[in-house]
Design a protein around this motif. Structure first.
Motif, PDB file in Angstrom:
ATOM      1  N   UNK A  52       3.174   5.841  -3.148  1.00 50.13           N
ATOM      2  CA  UNK A  52       4.355   6.488  -3.733  1.00 50.13           C
ATOM      3  C   UNK A  52       4.174   6.636  -5.236  1.00 50.13           C
ATOM      4  N   UNK A  53       3.717   5.564  -5.886  1.00 48.78           N
ATOM      5  CA  UNK A  53       3.502   5.593  -7.339  1.00 48.78           C
ATOM      6  C   UNK A  53       2.446   6.634  -7.712  1.00 48.78           C
ATOM      7  N   UNK A  54       1.417   6.767  -6.859  1.00 45.05           N
ATOM      8  CA  UNK A  54       0.347   7.734  -7.112  1.00 45.05           C
ATOM      9  C   UNK A  54       0.761   9.160  -6.752  1.00 45.05           C
ATOM     10  N   UNK A  56      14.030   1.930   4.841  1.00 45.54           N
ATOM     11  CA  UNK A  56      13.152   1.227   5.774  1.00 45.54           C
ATOM     12  C   UNK A  56      12.217   0.244   5.064  1.00 45.54           C
ATOM     13  N   UNK A  57      11.603   0.660   3.953  1.00 46.38           N
ATOM     14  CA  UNK A  57      10.609  -0.175   3.274  1.00 46.38           C
ATOM     15  C   UNK A  57      11.205  -1.502   2.785  1.00 46.38           C
ATOM     16  N   UNK A  58      12.360  -1.498   2.081  1.00 45.54           N
ATOM     17  CA  UNK A  58      12.937  -2.800   1.685  1.00 45.54           C
ATOM     18  C   UNK A  58      13.273  -3.693   2.886  1.00 45.54           C
ATOM     19  N   UNK A  94       0.834  -1.212   0.000  1.00 43.00           N
ATOM     20  CA  UNK A  94       0.000   0.000   0.000  1.00 43.00           C
ATOM     21  C   UNK A  94       0.864   1.256   0.000  1.00 43.00           C
ATOM     22  N   UNK A  95       1.953   1.234   0.772  1.00 41.83           N
ATOM     23  CA  UNK A  95       2.850   2.382   0.819  1.00 41.83           C
ATOM     24  C   UNK A  95       3.451   2.646  -0.567  1.00 41.83           C
ATOM     25  N   UNK A  97      -3.898   1.779   7.923  1.00 41.50           N
ATOM     26  CA  UNK A  97      -3.263   0.460   7.790  1.00 41.50           C
ATOM     27  C   UNK A  97      -1.741   0.589   7.870  1.00 41.50           C
ATOM     28  N   UNK A  98      -1.196   1.569   7.149  1.00 44.05           N
ATOM     29  CA  UNK A  98       0.253   1.756   7.127  1.00 44.05           C
ATOM     30  C   UNK A  98       0.774   2.174   8.496  1.00 44.05           C
TER      31      UNK A  98
END
Length: 356
Positions: free
Chosen positions: A145-147, A159-161, A140-141, A268-269
């Motif tokens: 980012x893409x949006x 952090x995300x990876x 979702x995060x 959620x995030x």
């Protein structure tokens, strides 16, 4: 379960709740102000957690039914579930309190082996669902980012990876554990720790058959009882999604801008990052500091838009994080206190299937 053992758990939990109240970093005036801001929604949040505990009870009951009958009444199983979670919140390392208590309460109904395996399977499924929830938050995060809704700065690129890798690794290890059993392997691992070798060897020597049976029952849930496995997973995962509404309500209360769908994704995030951070500090009783730090980090990282229509400043984001953490902490204390009190009611064993 003897009254003496139950009283020990009860006393430890009450002491932990008192310590939690006394270690609040904010004044009672500020706590009351935040509760008043939440208003009747605070009652809804408390009620929502009752639904969550019912889902947890259904998960546990589904797991028990996967290995035979479940003679314990549903309301009593729900009571033990709530008290078990209360003890997990109150004790260091979580499982030091709630899981032994649940095994002792359930053993008179289905025997020690089935009670142990069902409690371990419930704990495993609870954590397994968390790994999938954290992975969902990563997806979702990245979608945000893409949006262009969230900025993918250098900190989050690191952090995300790491969260994704941690989640994939956890899922892989749990799948292996479900296929082959995990109890004996864990005892071998614990035996390699300082001062634990003799305990590990003695446990394996005296209870080999019983431990093998527990591992067999764990493996059977995934291998033979597909309904129980996927049913319990769905209930636990649904519980994590439902828990996100707690954050959603508070984001709406503080005037965060965006559609309901966008605010729910934020929720959620935030919950995922917060629960991950808190679980990494599992050794802290009541996860003191872990939740607050997780709320602060995730709320700042979201770069949300406030009532003014402008991006939240660091100070505003921190204020919202403190508000969320206070309400969640008060809710936690309320349900922990309820769980402690439930330990003292309905203790009589009915429909006993086994004599221990």
């Amino acid at each position: 379960m003897s009254n003496k053992s139950r009283n020990i758990f009860f006393a430890f939990g009450i002491i932990a709740v008192i310590v939690m109240i006394l270690t609040f970093k904010v004044s009672f005036a500020e706590i009351w102000e935040d509760i008043c801001l939440t208003g009747h929604w605070f009652v809804l949040i408390l009620g929502m957690w009752l639904v969550l505990y019912v889902l947890n009870t259904l998960t546990w009951r589904t797991i028990i039914l996967g290995s035979g009958e479940c003679p314990i009444p549903f309301l009593k199983l729900c009571k033990v579930t709530i008290s078990g979670f209360a003890l997990n919140y109150a004790t260091p390392a979580g499982l030091m309190g709630g899981e032994p208590y649940k095994i002792m309460e359930l053993s008179p109904y289905i025997g020690r082996e089935r009670a142990t395996s069902s409690v371990l399977l419930f704990a495993m499924m609870h954590i397994f669902a968390h790994f999938w929830y954290w992975l969902t938050a990563v997806v979702l995060f990245l979608g945000f980012v893409i949006m262009g809704v969230i900025e993918f700065d250098l900190q989050m690129k690191i952090i995300i990876p790491l969260i994704a890798l941690f989640s994939f690794t956890g899922i892989y290890l749990f799948v292996k554990g479900y296929k082959n059993g995990i109890v004996i392997k864990l005892i071998h691992v614990v035996g390699k720790l300082p001062y634990c070798r003799k305990w590990s060897c003695r446990l394996l020597e005296n209870h080999t058959e019983e431990l093998n049976n527990i591992d067999r029952q764990i493996a059977e849930l995934q291998g033979q009882n597909k309904y129980s496995f996927y049913g319990s997973f769905f209930l636990e995962y649904a519980g994590r999604i439902l828990q996100s509404f707690e954050i959603f309500i508070m984001l709406c209360l503080v005037g965060i801008q965006g559609s309901y769908i966008q605010l729910f994704v934020y929720s959620v995030i935030i919950l995922a990052f917060t629960s991950l951070f808190a679980n990494l500090l599992f050794f802290m009783p009541l996860q003191i500091g872990g939740r607050e730090g997780g709320f602060a980090m995730s709320t700042v990282a979201m770069k949300m838009v406030g009532e003014s229509g402008l991006l939240l400043t660091l100070q505003e984001a921190m204020t919202i994080a403190v508000f969320i953490s206070i309400i969640c902490r008060v809710r936690e204390i309320v349900w922990t206190s309820i769980g402690m009190c439930m330990m003292k009611i309905g203790t009589k064993v009915t429909n006993k299937s086994y004599k221990i």
